[in-house]
Design an enzyme around this catalytic site. Structure first.
Site, PDB file in Angstrom:
ATOM      1  N   GLU A 107      -1.465  -2.462  37.449  1.00  0.00           N
ATOM      2  CA  GLU A 107      -1.725  -1.110  37.943  1.00  0.00           C
ATOM      3  C   GLU A 107      -0.865  -0.111  37.170  1.00  0.00           C
ATOM      4  OE1 GLU A 107      -0.583  -0.604  42.170  1.00  0.00           O
ATOM      5  OE2 GLU A 107      -0.194  -2.750  42.147  1.00  0.00           O
TER       6      GLU A 107
ATOM      7  N   CYS B 140      -2.086  -4.296  43.937  1.00  0.00           N
ATOM      8  CA  CYS B 140      -1.315  -5.532  43.733  1.00  0.00           C
ATOM      9  C   CYS B 140      -2.129  -6.807  43.894  1.00  0.00           C
ATOM     10  CB  CYS B 140      -0.123  -5.573  44.690  1.00  0.00           C
ATOM     11  SG  CYS B 140       0.934  -4.136  44.543  1.00  0.00           S
TER      12      CYS B 140
ATOM     13  N   HIS C 105       2.291 -11.453  49.426  1.00  0.00           N
ATOM     14  CA  HIS C 105       2.631 -10.326  48.545  1.00  0.00           C
ATOM     15  C   HIS C 105       3.941  -9.718  49.060  1.00  0.00           C
ATOM     16  CE1 HIS C 105       2.660  -6.704  46.334  1.00  0.00           C
ATOM     17  NE2 HIS C 105       2.379  -5.933  47.366  1.00  0.00           N
TER      18      HIS C 105
END
Ligand code: COA
Length: 445
Positions: free
Chosen positions: A83, A120, A244
């Site tokens: 990203e 993500c 995550h």
């Protein structure tokens, strides 16, 4: 059916380090324990002036290829998840392939290259793409190189500045993998959300508090969806649950919710009931508020039980050891969590072959995905080959002034040249700009 999964993994950290409780907190006038205890972070990794998403990705991939004896012709796909891309057309994977071609005799002319974007979660989506490509039988015996690479920098003064980081994770996805097999079953929780975005800007617009809520909501949806195809998850079935990890405190919240969910209607809930009562059920309450209050009370009590704490220490805490030292690597972060857990187990001399991981990925915007992984019998050699401890120890520890300089140097809107703090060795480095605005790279012996 032949197993498909992650055959090898490599981590490359940015070469600089920012000490959060020691250097960052005092400058911000904050209590260092906000970092160590609240967010669960001790340091962030940063890129030196000659590093960026391409160098870190190419360095991780190069280490992986060298270690596994892979040549370019063994690789049929290169997918980069990021990203932090700097080009809306030319994918980062072409730059990475270009770098690697300078150090190998062969080339990647017959490899499909792309770039994946969904905050993500894109790294995990790239794993999916590789899995599907192999399962479809289109790989011609080759594997896929999946690289998650990010410089997770926030604008100076943004609340997210506390959770920055920079690094890359390279993975080789293949048949009969040495590390983990991926489950065919997966669950999704996905909705149009505005918690974190970068509308054609380098640093994110972020509603931090909301992003925490959205993470939890989408993760819960994904878990329910996963269970609808794979059956109920029970704590005894999972050795580790890498989530995550934008910062370890986020995972602490997610773990509580997950535990409550997977113990509902089990003998564990009955045993815990003697101490803290049974879990509140919505049908027993007249209003949503009353139900939510009861839930909060139950969660507070659950957190204090030895049973929950033991599960957390065994299943979740080992996934956070590297994240505490490196901060948020966005697309790479869940893959760092997997490595952390396996590394901790290796150091404890555990035998994990055949055990299951439950992997929870998340991307703002927003989507969560849950799947399982089965640990393969080559896992010990794979994890033992990592040199991540050495990389972390070798980072240059920045002063506050160094940090301000390097943040400016990586700010696309500023034209600042900064002397490098470290001396590159056996790695790809940024080497200036070409005539069409492209970035150039070279390998330093
Ligand atoms: N001792 C112990 N804990 C402390 C503390 C101290 N002295 N000071 C603060 N804390 C705790 C807070 O209670 C909080 O924990 P809690 O959420 O469990 O209550 C935590 O440390 C963070 O403190 P907070 O004041 O909420 O920090 P913040 O206002 O700087 O915001 C984020 C934190 C995560 C919202 C912010 O860093 C952010 O926007 N990050 C980027 C977005 C992100 O990563 N989102 C995650 C989903 S992807």
């Amino acid at each position: 059916m032949t197993a498909v999964g992650i055959d090898a993994i490599e981590i490359w950290t940015g070469n600089l380090k920012l000490d959060l409780p020691g250097t960052f907190a005092p400058e911000k006038g904050e209590d260092p324990e906000k970092y160590t205890k609240g967010l669960g972070l001790t340091a962030s990794s940063f890129p030196d002036s000659y590093e960026d998403i391409v160098t870190m990705a190419a360095n991780a991939a190069h280490r992986l290829m060298e270690r596994k004896g892979l040549e370019p012709e063994d690789i049929g796909r290169i997918d980069v998840a990021t990203e932090s891309a700097f080009d809306n057309s030319k994918p980062v994977s072409t730059y990475v392939a270009g770098c690697l071609e300078t150090v190998y005799d062969g080339d990647f002319h017959h490899a499909n290259k792309g770039e994946r974007k969904f905050a993500c979660i894109a790294g995990t989506q790239s794993l999916d793409d590789a899995y599907n490509w192999i399962r479809a039988g289109r790989n011609r015996g080759r594997g896929a190189l999946v690289i998650a690479t990010d410089t997770a920098l926030y604008a100076r003064g943004d609340a997210g500045e506390a959770t920055q980081g920079a690094g890359a994770v390279a993975m080789y996805i293949a048949e009969d993998p040495d590390l983990v097999e991926l489950s065919a079953e997966q669950g999704y929780g996905s909705a149009d959300e505005t918690d974190f975005l970068k509308p054609n800007q380098q640093f994110p617009s972020v509603d931090g508090k909301r992003s925490v809520q959205v993470y939890l909501a989408r993760m819960r949806e994904a878990l329910e969806d996963y269970e609808s195809v794979a059956g109920d998850v029970h704590p005894d079935d999972i050795v580790f649950a890498p989530f995550h990890t934008p910062f370890p405190g986020m995972v602490r919240k997610a773990a509580m919710l997950a535990y409550r969910h997977i113990t509902r209607d089990t003998a564990i809930e009955d045993e815990l009931a003697e101490e803290i009562g049974r879990q509140p059920r919505p049908e027993a309450f007249d209003t949503d508020d009353a139900y939510r209050d009861a839930l909060r009370e139950y969660m507070d009590a659950l957190k204090g039980t030895a049973r929950y704490q033991e599960w957390y220490d065994a299943t979740i805490d080992p996934t956070l050891t590297l994240s505490r030292e490196v901060g948020n690597w966005y697309t790479g972060s869940v893959h760092v969590a997997r490595v952390s857990a396996l590394k901790t187990a290796l150091e404890a001399g555990r035998d994990l072959t055949g055990e299951q991981l439950l992997v929870g990925s998340y991307g703002s915007g927003a989507q969560a995905e849950i799947h399982a992984e089965t640990i393969q019998d080559g896992w010990e050699d794979e994890i033992a080959a990592l040199n991540v401890d050495e990389q972390l120890a070798n980072r240059y520890d920045m002063s506050w002034d160094d940090y301000e300089e390097i943040h400016d140097a990586h700010n696309h809107d500023m034209d600042v040249d900064v002397e490098e703090f470290t001396t590159p060795s056996e790695e790809f480095v940024f080497d200036g700009w070409g005539r069409m605005g492209e970035r150039k790279y070279r390998y330093v012996e």
